[in-house]
Design a protein around this motif. Sequence first.
Motif, PDB file in Angstrom:
ATOM      1  N   UNK A   8      61.461  83.392  48.297  1.00 18.37           N
ATOM      2  CA  UNK A   8      61.632  82.196  47.469  1.00 18.37           C
ATOM      3  C   UNK A   8      62.653  82.456  46.364  1.00 18.37           C
ATOM      4  N   UNK A   9      62.488  83.564  45.672  1.00 18.75           N
ATOM      5  CA  UNK A   9      63.399  83.909  44.583  1.00 18.75           C
ATOM      6  C   UNK A   9      64.817  84.118  45.097  1.00 18.75           C
ATOM      7  N   UNK A  10      64.958  84.877  46.173  1.00 19.51           N
ATOM      8  CA  UNK A  10      66.280  85.152  46.711  1.00 19.51           C
ATOM      9  C   UNK A  10      67.002  83.906  47.170  1.00 19.51           C
ATOM     10  N   UNK A  11      66.265  82.994  47.821  1.00 20.67           N
ATOM     11  CA  UNK A  11      66.881  81.749  48.283  1.00 20.67           C
ATOM     12  C   UNK A  11      67.271  80.866  47.102  1.00 20.67           C
ATOM     13  N   UNK A  12      66.446  80.879  46.070  1.00 17.05           N
ATOM     14  CA  UNK A  12      66.785  80.141  44.856  1.00 17.05           C
ATOM     15  C   UNK A  12      68.096  80.653  44.266  1.00 17.05           C
ATOM     16  N   UNK A  41      78.934  85.220  49.115  1.00 22.02           N
ATOM     17  CA  UNK A  41      78.860  86.574  49.669  1.00 22.02           C
ATOM     18  C   UNK A  41      78.318  87.587  48.690  1.00 22.02           C
ATOM     19  N   UNK A  42      78.793  87.543  47.440  1.00 20.13           N
ATOM     20  CA  UNK A  42      78.327  88.504  46.444  1.00 20.13           C
ATOM     21  C   UNK A  42      76.859  88.283  46.092  1.00 20.13           C
ATOM     22  N   UNK A  43      76.423  87.028  46.121  1.00 21.08           N
ATOM     23  CA  UNK A  43      75.012  86.763  45.849  1.00 21.08           C
ATOM     24  C   UNK A  43      74.127  87.394  46.913  1.00 21.08           C
ATOM     25  N   UNK A  44      74.546  87.308  48.165  1.00 18.74           N
ATOM     26  CA  UNK A  44      73.782  87.943  49.239  1.00 18.74           C
ATOM     27  C   UNK A  44      73.748  89.458  49.054  1.00 18.74           C
ATOM     28  N   UNK A  49      70.292  94.166  47.754  1.00 18.84           N
ATOM     29  CA  UNK A  49      69.951  95.420  47.076  1.00 18.84           C
ATOM     30  C   UNK A  49      68.892  95.215  45.993  1.00 18.84           C
ATOM     31  N   UNK A  50      68.475  93.971  45.776  1.00 20.10           N
ATOM     32  CA  UNK A  50      67.410  93.686  44.810  1.00 20.10           C
ATOM     33  C   UNK A  50      66.063  93.524  45.491  1.00 20.10           C
ATOM     34  N   UNK A  51      66.004  92.664  46.507  1.00 17.48           N
ATOM     35  CA  UNK A  51      64.723  92.384  47.162  1.00 17.48           C
ATOM     36  C   UNK A  51      64.684  92.884  48.608  1.00 17.48           C
ATOM     37  N   UNK A 151      73.675  99.719  60.308  1.00 18.54           N
ATOM     38  CA  UNK A 151      74.569 100.322  59.318  1.00 18.54           C
ATOM     39  C   UNK A 151      73.828 100.964  58.158  1.00 18.54           C
ATOM     40  N   UNK A 152      72.511 101.025  58.231  1.00 18.12           N
ATOM     41  CA  UNK A 152      71.740 101.674  57.169  1.00 18.12           C
ATOM     42  C   UNK A 152      71.904 100.994  55.826  1.00 18.12           C
ATOM     43  N   UNK A 153      72.189 101.793  54.799  1.00 13.26           N
ATOM     44  CA  UNK A 153      72.302 101.261  53.433  1.00 13.26           C
ATOM     45  C   UNK A 153      73.512 100.365  53.221  1.00 13.26           C
ATOM     46  N   UNK A 154      74.429 100.348  54.182  1.00 13.81           N
ATOM     47  CA  UNK A 154      75.618  99.502  54.055  1.00 13.81           C
ATOM     48  C   UNK A 154      75.416  98.116  54.672  1.00 13.81           C
ATOM     49  N   UNK A 155      74.230  97.858  55.204  1.00 14.73           N
ATOM     50  CA  UNK A 155      73.982  96.575  55.861  1.00 14.73           C
ATOM     51  C   UNK A 155      74.190  95.400  54.909  1.00 14.73           C
ATOM     52  N   UNK A 156      73.662  95.513  53.688  1.00 13.14           N
ATOM     53  CA  UNK A 156      73.799  94.421  52.731  1.00 13.14           C
ATOM     54  C   UNK A 156      75.247  94.095  52.426  1.00 13.14           C
TER      55      UNK A 156
END
Length: 222
Positions: A8-12, A41-44, A49-51, A151-156
Amino acid sequence: MKKYVAECLGTFVLTFLGCGTAMFLGCGTPAGVVGVAIAFGLTVVAMAYTIGGVSGCHINPAITLAVALSGRMSWKDACGYWVGQLIGGILAGACLMLVAGVVAAPDLTGALGSNGVANAGGVWGAFLVETIATFLFVLVVLGTTDTKLGAGNFAGLAIGLTLILVHLVCINLTGTSVNPARSIGPAIFAGGQALSDVWVFICAPLVGAALSAFCWKYFETK
């Protein structure tokens, strides 16, 4: 429950910052298009890396559908994710309307950053654009987050950059949805044609996501 709240937070955040950038920066110039694409893109990337560690950071019902079809999550969790995502998108739409009514800067989109079909040649042109764009975007999501092939940690980062590319292609055609929750929230409060056409931006991304799930199944099958 924490996973659903995180979605919910992320979509907001995605809807508010992405559509908010479109509203007040505008998409009428190449610089505006690039700016809005980068904002989404930057928001994603930021949310990944936040949630990401809490929910996987789908923040998109189409991604959740593809993940469920791929067998990576239960349908029960998928339903919880969808509820959270829709609430987040609707809350963001309400906040965008509130901000637009308070600040002096005009809404340059005229519809809270909602999506439209006119520049894509109508309903079915927009449906085709959104289906293809969502297929490509979600395929990257499935590939980069695969536990064995990803891609591991680079997926985001890869997912965020892909979303920028998708927006660069599609903003002047449909406003770029590839995400039903991002479309539903602003359309509810914009009303009019945006609300009439919102079904396209619900159905087409879901079709594209389903196709990407079946495609990735082929690649991951030994």
